[in-house]
Design a protein around this motif. Structure first.
Motif, PDB file in Angstrom:
ATOM      1  N   ILE A  13       0.845  -1.207   0.000  1.00 43.67           N
ATOM      2  CA  ILE A  13       0.000   0.000   0.000  1.00 43.67           C
ATOM      3  C   ILE A  13       0.872   1.245   0.000  1.00 43.67           C
ATOM      4  O   ILE A  13       0.649   2.191  -0.763  1.00 43.67           O
ATOM      5  CB  ILE A  13      -0.944  -0.002   1.218  1.00 43.67           C
ATOM      6  N   ARG A  15       3.966   1.542  -0.998  1.00 40.94           N
ATOM      7  CA  ARG A  15       4.761   1.664  -2.217  1.00 40.94           C
ATOM      8  C   ARG A  15       3.978   2.274  -3.379  1.00 40.94           C
ATOM      9  O   ARG A  15       4.576   2.747  -4.354  1.00 40.94           O
ATOM     10  CB  ARG A  15       5.312   0.296  -2.628  1.00 40.94           C
ATOM     11  N   GLN A  16       2.662   2.276  -3.307  1.00 35.34           N
ATOM     12  CA  GLN A  16       1.869   2.920  -4.349  1.00 35.34           C
ATOM     13  C   GLN A  16       2.103   4.432  -4.384  1.00 35.34           C
ATOM     14  O   GLN A  16       1.898   5.078  -5.415  1.00 35.34           O
ATOM     15  CB  GLN A  16       0.383   2.625  -4.140  1.00 35.34           C
ATOM     16  N   GLU A  60      -6.229   3.970   4.054  1.00 38.87           N
ATOM     17  CA  GLU A  60      -6.677   2.906   3.152  1.00 38.87           C
ATOM     18  C   GLU A  60      -7.716   2.035   3.832  1.00 38.87           C
ATOM     19  O   GLU A  60      -8.766   1.726   3.255  1.00 38.87           O
ATOM     20  CB  GLU A  60      -5.471   2.061   2.713  1.00 38.87           C
ATOM     21  N   ARG A  90      -5.478  11.779  -1.182  1.00 37.35           N
ATOM     22  CA  ARG A  90      -5.472  10.690  -2.171  1.00 37.35           C
ATOM     23  C   ARG A  90      -6.785   9.928  -2.179  1.00 37.35           C
ATOM     24  O   ARG A  90      -7.139   9.311  -3.187  1.00 37.35           O
ATOM     25  CB  ARG A  90      -4.311   9.730  -1.882  1.00 37.35           C
TER      26      ARG A  90
END
Length: 327
Positions: A13, A15-16, A60, A90
């Protein structure tokens, strides 16, 4: 708190939005400490600090479980707030962030730039946090704490990167604010089955975790007047303290003057800018230099978000002149 599979998922997650940060061995730091030294550069994230990782994982899950969340609210001295503002934007979630009066001007600007509504209240972090909690109930916003499993899970991803790049570290120095960073390091080390000694670092002007570690229970302080705002904590989190007491060998206290020296050293030896908390690990290693001979040492440079005026007034004008190469 979590297992290796959950940590791997959290890392995916993160690394996105956040590429793996460097872990560099700097020869001048090695000479300074008389040891092999690896610096984990969390000052190279999109927000300039490690906490962005926790915000991404927290948001998230929150957005997945509560897709119609009206907004979030939290309190910060800067990096936690930037993390939440970055992650909330985001996901299209409004973010309200409380900060104490007199907070870092540049961190405040950054939080606004990432999309947060900024509210100044109180004389320190604790006062801002308490007011944010009251406003959360009034406005129906989700209150994001300063310490939470998902925050630890997210920031543990930097420790996963570091330990996989340098699994043979003998000792790792980690600054302590609310405790997510050092808890993430402890969890990652244990999940990977490594033996690295983990040492926490606090300011002598905000030693609540150090006092609590020694006492075996939560000890609060009346003030937290360090210039290293990322470590300006008066009330430790009980869950964080339990993990630290079980997994860290000790907590070293460093003065603001020692931190200033470490900021200068990181600039001269690596040309990296560190905020107070970001330089604390090196300050502790310099203090303990005699016990590091021949060892492989890890330093967490947790963030680089220092106001220019603070840098200039605190360390910039007093920086010693290193030798200059001549043509």
């Amino acid at each position: 708190m979590f297992d290796l599979k959950e940590l791997e998922r959290a890392h995916a997650i993160v690394r996105q939005a956040v590429p793996a940060t460097p872990a560099h061995a700097w020869p001048l730091l090695c000479l300074r400490l008389g040891a092999q030294v690896v610096v984990k550069h969390e000052n190279h994230t999109p927000t300039g600090a490690f906490k962005v990782r926790g915000g991404l994982v927290y948001l998230e899950r929150l957005k997945r479980e509560r897709p119609n969340i009206p907004g979030i609210i939290s309190a910060t001295r800067g990096n936690h707030g930037q993390s939440l503002a970055f992650a909330a934007s985001r996901h299209g979630v409004p973010a309200v962030i409380y900060v104490p009066r007199g907070n870092s001007v540049e961190k405040n600007r950054a939080m606004k730039a990432f999309g947060a509504e900024l509210v100044e209240h109180g004389e320190d972090f604790q006062a801002a946090r308490e007011e944010a909690g009251r406003h959360a109930q009034f406005a129906g916003l989700h209150m994001v704490p300063s310490f939470h499993t998902d925050l630890v899970l997210g920031v543990a991803s930097y420790a996963l990167e570091l330990f996989r790049a340098a699994p043979d570290l003998d000792i790792l120095y980690v600054p302590i604010g609310q405790g997510s960073g050092i808890c993430g390091c402890i969890m990652a080390r244990d999940l990977l089955g490594l033996k690295t000694e983990i040492v926490g670092v606090q300011s002598t002007e905000a030693p609540s975790y150090a006092l609590s570690f020694a006492a075996g229970h939560v000890v609060t302080t009346e003030t937290s007047n360090t210039l290293a705002d990322g470590m300006a904590t008066r009330i430790p989190d009980p869950e964080a303290l339990a993990i630290i007491r079980k997994g860290a060998s000790r907590i070293v206290q460093v003065t603001d003057d020692e931190i200033a020296l470490a900021i200068r050293a990181l600039w001269t030896d690596t040309h990296n800018l560190a905020e107070g908390a970001g330089a604390a690990a090196l300050a502790a290693a310099i203090q303990e230099k005699k016990r590091l001979s021949g060892k492989r040492v890890g330093l967490v440079l947790s963030g680089g978000n220092i106001d220019f005026d603070l840098f200039r007034g605190w360390v910039g004008t007093e920086a010693p002149v290193a030798h200059r190469a001549t043509a």
